[in-house]
Design a protein around this motif. Structure first.
Motif, mmCIF file in Angstrom:
data_model
loop_
_atom_site.group_PDB
_atom_site.id
_atom_site.type_symbol
_atom_site.label_atom_id
_atom_site.label_comp_id
_atom_site.label_asym_id
_atom_site.label_seq_id
_atom_site.Cartn_x
_atom_site.Cartn_y
_atom_site.Cartn_z
ATOM 1 N N THR A 91 -16.479 -28.698 29.604
ATOM 2 C CA THR A 91 -17.513 -27.862 29.929
ATOM 3 C C THR A 91 -17.163 -27.027 31.225
ATOM 4 O O THR A 91 -16.295 -27.711 32.225
ATOM 5 C CB THR A 91 -18.895 -28.484 30.275
ATOM 6 N N VAL A 92 -17.375 -25.720 31.216
ATOM 7 C CA VAL A 92 -16.980 -24.815 32.247
ATOM 8 C C VAL A 92 -18.469 -24.652 33.227
ATOM 9 O O VAL A 92 -19.496 -24.256 32.793
ATOM 10 C CB VAL A 92 -16.650 -23.632 31.901
ATOM 11 N N PRO A 93 -18.115 -25.153 34.646
ATOM 12 C CA PRO A 93 -19.299 -25.231 35.518
ATOM 13 C C PRO A 93 -19.511 -23.674 35.648
ATOM 14 O O PRO A 93 -18.756 -22.771 35.581
ATOM 15 C CB PRO A 93 -18.954 -25.715 36.669
ATOM 16 N N ASP A 94 -20.888 -23.179 35.993
ATOM 17 C CA ASP A 94 -21.418 -21.932 36.317
ATOM 18 C C ASP A 94 -20.393 -21.389 37.418
ATOM 19 O O ASP A 94 -20.468 -21.935 38.534
ATOM 20 C CB ASP A 94 -22.820 -21.794 36.776
ATOM 21 N N PHE A 95 -19.660 -20.378 37.090
ATOM 22 C CA PHE A 95 -18.931 -19.925 38.065
ATOM 23 C C PHE A 95 -19.303 -18.816 38.782
ATOM 24 O O PHE A 95 -20.252 -18.317 38.794
ATOM 25 C CB PHE A 95 -17.573 -19.271 37.431
ATOM 26 N N ASP A 96 -18.831 -18.679 40.006
ATOM 27 C CA ASP A 96 -19.357 -17.769 41.163
ATOM 28 C C ASP A 96 -18.657 -16.212 40.962
ATOM 29 O O ASP A 96 -19.386 -15.236 41.143
ATOM 30 C CB ASP A 96 -18.921 -18.066 42.496
ATOM 31 N N VAL A 97 -17.212 -16.147 40.325
ATOM 32 C CA VAL A 97 -16.781 -15.043 40.259
ATOM 33 C C VAL A 97 -15.846 -15.219 39.131
ATOM 34 O O VAL A 97 -15.149 -16.211 38.794
ATOM 35 C CB VAL A 97 -15.869 -14.561 41.408
ATOM 36 N N SER A 98 -15.922 -13.824 38.056
ATOM 37 C CA SER A 98 -14.876 -13.867 36.985
ATOM 38 C C SER A 98 -14.043 -12.732 37.075
ATOM 39 O O SER A 98 -14.724 -11.472 37.320
ATOM 40 C CB SER A 98 -15.724 -13.961 35.558
ATOM 41 N N ILE A 99 -13.005 -12.667 37.080
ATOM 42 C CA ILE A 99 -11.866 -11.475 37.107
ATOM 43 C C ILE A 99 -10.881 -11.349 36.199
ATOM 44 O O ILE A 99 -10.246 -12.671 35.694
ATOM 45 C CB ILE A 99 -11.629 -11.460 38.692
ATOM 46 N N TYR A 100 -10.325 -10.154 35.713
ATOM 47 C CA TYR A 100 -9.195 -10.146 35.080
ATOM 48 C C TYR A 100 -8.085 -10.584 36.123
ATOM 49 O O TYR A 100 -7.985 -10.134 37.243
ATOM 50 C CB TYR A 100 -9.142 -8.819 34.609
ATOM 51 N N LEU A 101 -6.927 -11.214 35.556
ATOM 52 C CA LEU A 101 -5.812 -11.398 36.277
ATOM 53 C C LEU A 101 -4.777 -10.155 36.332
ATOM 54 O O LEU A 101 -4.936 -9.336 35.373
ATOM 55 C CB LEU A 101 -5.057 -12.453 35.730
ATOM 56 N N PRO A 102 -4.150 -9.963 37.495
ATOM 57 C CA PRO A 102 -2.804 -9.034 37.529
ATOM 58 C C PRO A 102 -1.911 -9.403 36.488
ATOM 59 O O PRO A 102 -2.027 -10.632 35.861
ATOM 60 C CB PRO A 102 -2.381 -8.964 38.835
ATOM 61 N N VAL A 103 -0.943 -8.713 36.184
ATOM 62 C CA VAL A 103 0.307 -9.066 35.454
ATOM 63 C C VAL A 103 0.873 -10.391 35.720
ATOM 64 O O VAL A 103 0.930 -10.312 36.893
ATOM 65 C CB VAL A 103 1.288 -7.888 35.533
ATOM 66 N N LEU A 104 0.911 -11.220 34.799
ATOM 67 C CA LEU A 104 1.160 -12.603 35.173
ATOM 68 C C LEU A 104 2.721 -12.780 35.936
ATOM 69 O O LEU A 104 2.765 -13.626 36.606
ATOM 70 C CB LEU A 104 1.154 -13.564 33.819
ATOM 71 N N LYS A 105 3.486 -11.933 35.247
ATOM 72 C CA LYS A 105 4.868 -11.996 35.829
ATOM 73 C C LYS A 105 4.845 -11.576 37.445
ATOM 74 O O LYS A 105 5.634 -11.934 38.239
ATOM 75 C CB LYS A 105 6.037 -11.126 35.259
ATOM 76 N N THR A 106 4.065 -10.594 37.769
ATOM 77 C CA THR A 106 4.005 -10.051 39.110
ATOM 78 C C THR A 106 3.369 -11.366 39.988
ATOM 79 O O THR A 106 3.866 -11.683 41.192
ATOM 80 C CB THR A 106 3.070 -9.185 39.216
#
Length: 221
Positions: A91-106
């Motif tokens: 189960t995922v707790p209620d998160f405060d922020v959700s964001i897309y990640l930058p390029v994973l290699k970077t």
């Protein structure tokens, strides 16, 4: 006891290999759950005790009589039915922020350099598409900034009305566990997200066609 699997398409075999190679970088052993339409790879270390947790879903392809069959025997231990409830989707707790990640290699390149300076990294983000990676020691403080990453639509919908979009939610985590996650990726996700529960947990989600992988790293006190 041994487990014998049959993969009926070489393209599916390559796809399965990439996923299993990713899993092998994250855990020495894991639980495999089978259903008629999906495979589940599960790592259920207790996050509350400082362990990471993982949940990966891989859709099973439909069978084709014209495809080649590849068979491989793997030694396994069978989990008693009475323990199956211990291996449900976290189960995922209620998160405060959700964001897309930058390029994973970077991101991996940045974290690799930081690992030589500190054992811990602070990951912080806000609802304006901004994310920072920070390390702090007695001698140095280093921050890498990422901007214009974007936030998923549900982030703005679920965000508290009294939360300033510029306020950062953060978590201080083990830098080796973060690097292990970044270094092991071979699924080439089309979407990569990060959810942060302030000072509690960082939850990563990787999505690629018929694969989804969730990875949880607990915050350090």
């Amino acid at each position: 006891m041994r487990f014998r699997a049959k993969i009926v398409d070489l393209g599916c075999l390559n796809h399965f290999t990439r996923v299993s190679n990713t899993i092998s970088k994250l855990a020495k052993t894991c639980t495999l759950r089978l259903s008629p339409d999906k495979l589940y790879f599960i790592l259920s270390d207790k996050v509350a005790n400082g362990g990471v947790s993982m949940w990966c879903e891989l859709a099973q392809p439909s069978l084709s009589s014209s495809s080649r069959i590849v068979t491989h025997d793997i030694p396994v231990g069978v989990i008693p039915r009475k323990l199956w409830t211990d291996f449900r989707e976290p189960t995922v707790p209620d998160f405060d922020v959700s964001i897309y990640l930058p390029v994973l290699k970077t991101m991996k390149s940045v974290v690799e350099r930081m690992k030589n300076i500190s054992n811990h990294v602070v990951i912080e983000a806000n609802l304006k598409g901004e994310m920072n990676l920070k390390i702090e020691t007695d001698l140095v403080c280093i921050t890498t900034h990422f901007k214009d990453l974007g936030n998923p639509s549900w982030a703005s919908e679920d965000a508290s009305q009294d939360r300033d979009s510029e306020n950062m939610a953060e978590a201080r985590i083990d830098i080796k566990k973060l690097l292990q996650f970044l270094a092991g990726q071979q699924v080439n996700p089309t979407k990569a997200l990060c959810n942060i529960v302030h000072n509690r947990i960082v939850h990563f989600i990787l999505l690629h066609e018929d694969v989804s992988l969730q990875y949880f790293i607990p915050a350090l006190s």
